[in-house]
Design a protein around this motif. Structure first.
Motif, PDB file in Angstrom:
ATOM      1  N   GLY A  22       0.817  -1.219   0.000  1.00  0.00           N
ATOM      2  CA  GLY A  22       0.000   0.000   0.000  1.00  0.00           C
ATOM      3  C   GLY A  22       0.845   1.261   0.000  1.00  0.00           C
ATOM      4  N   GLU A  71      -6.111   1.086   6.867  1.00  0.00           N
ATOM      5  CA  GLU A  71      -7.464   0.528   6.805  1.00  0.00           C
ATOM      6  C   GLU A  71      -7.482  -0.706   5.909  1.00  0.00           C
ATOM      7  OE1 GLU A  71      -9.904   3.842   5.660  1.00  0.00           O
ATOM      8  OE2 GLU A  71      -9.840   4.698   7.684  1.00  0.00           O
ATOM      9  N   THR A  72      -6.734  -0.676   4.812  1.00  0.00           N
ATOM     10  CA  THR A  72      -6.616  -1.848   3.944  1.00  0.00           C
ATOM     11  C   THR A  72      -5.939  -2.994   4.683  1.00  0.00           C
ATOM     12  OG1 THR A  72      -6.556  -0.484   1.960  1.00  0.00           O
ATOM     13  CG2 THR A  72      -5.653  -2.713   1.763  1.00  0.00           C
ATOM     14  N   GLU A 116      -8.786  -0.705  13.165  1.00  0.00           N
ATOM     15  CA  GLU A 116      -9.212   0.350  12.250  1.00  0.00           C
ATOM     16  C   GLU A 116      -8.991   1.750  12.791  1.00  0.00           C
ATOM     17  OE1 GLU A 116     -13.234  -0.599  11.285  1.00  0.00           O
ATOM     18  OE2 GLU A 116     -12.657  -2.365  10.117  1.00  0.00           O
ATOM     19  N   GLU A 142      -8.309  -4.735   7.042  1.00  0.00           N
ATOM     20  CA  GLU A 142      -9.247  -5.650   6.384  1.00  0.00           C
ATOM     21  C   GLU A 142      -8.648  -7.042   6.216  1.00  0.00           C
ATOM     22  OE1 GLU A 142     -10.235  -3.804   2.681  1.00  0.00           O
ATOM     23  OE2 GLU A 142     -11.287  -2.138   3.649  1.00  0.00           O
ATOM     24  N   ARG A 143      -7.317  -7.133   6.183  1.00  0.00           N
ATOM     25  CA  ARG A 143      -6.650  -8.404   5.894  1.00  0.00           C
ATOM     26  C   ARG A 143      -5.914  -8.992   7.102  1.00  0.00           C
ATOM     27  NH1 ARG A 143      -7.105  -5.282   1.649  1.00  0.00           N
ATOM     28  NH2 ARG A 143      -7.302  -6.120  -0.443  1.00  0.00           N
ATOM     29  N   ASP A 149      -5.642   5.324   4.789  1.00  0.00           N
ATOM     30  CA  ASP A 149      -6.156   4.399   3.768  1.00  0.00           C
ATOM     31  C   ASP A 149      -5.329   3.113   3.729  1.00  0.00           C
ATOM     32  OD1 ASP A 149      -8.107   6.229   3.096  1.00  0.00           O
ATOM     33  OD2 ASP A 149      -7.082   6.922   1.269  1.00  0.00           O
TER      34      ASP A 149
END
Length: 176
Positions: free
Chosen positions: A133, A155-156, A166, A159-160, A152
């Protein structure tokens, strides 16, 4: 453990970290501060909650003692040495930032006190996703605009990676 990242931008550096504290697969808190701001220096740590907190306290004490001996903030080399010593004693890993001759720089410190410098760094359970990222962040961005792209990225990662939360904090150090 979570994730901490650092990136060199057009006019300084930025650190970002999530706030999640885990114990194995159990989330203990989403309110653990992993970024530490000092006079003209900063650090983001990852590891166990106790290691992160101890790292921050001990590094602050070491920097206070250094400040008593000199009248300016620590150079990146001095911060790297101090953080390496503290990391090897606490078991934390960290990304530290300070200036060298007015230019902000980053160093990654491992739990044994070893270090590496680079313009894009990530540590913790989401480091591999974070590096991908960070490679997409426009490095011509200024530190004043760094918060959104770094949030951003993390946050990605969240998710993983279940150990990355978060809630994200960002700290910047401009050249100067």
């Amino acid at each position: 453990m979570g994730t901490v990242v650092g990136i060199r931008l057009a006019d300084g550096v930025a650190l970002a970290a999530d706030r999640r504290a885990t114990d194995g697969s159990t989330v203990r808190s989403d309110d653990l501060g992993k970024l530490f701001a000092f006079d003209a220096a900063g650090a983001g740590a990852t590891g166990s909650a106790s290691a992160i907190q101890e790292f921050g306290r001990r590094l602050e004490d070491e920097l206070r003692q250094l400040r008593d001996r000199q009248d300016h903030g620590p150079s990146i080399d001095a911060l790297e040495r101090l953080a390496g010593d503290v990391a090897s004693e606490t078991g934390a890993e960290a990304i530290v930032a300070a200036r060298e001759e007015g230019i902000a720089a980053l160093r990654a410190i491992d739990a044994e006190g070893g270090s590496v410098g680079d313009d894009v760094l990530a540590l913790g359970t989401g480091a591999q996703v974070a590096i991908g990222g960070l490679d997409g962040v426009d490095r011509e961005t200024g530190v004043e605009e760094a918060a959104e792209p770094l949030k951003d990225v993390l946050e990605t990662v969240a998710e993983r990676d279940a150990e990355t939360g978060e809630e994200i904090d960002v700290w910047t150090l401009a050249d100067g």
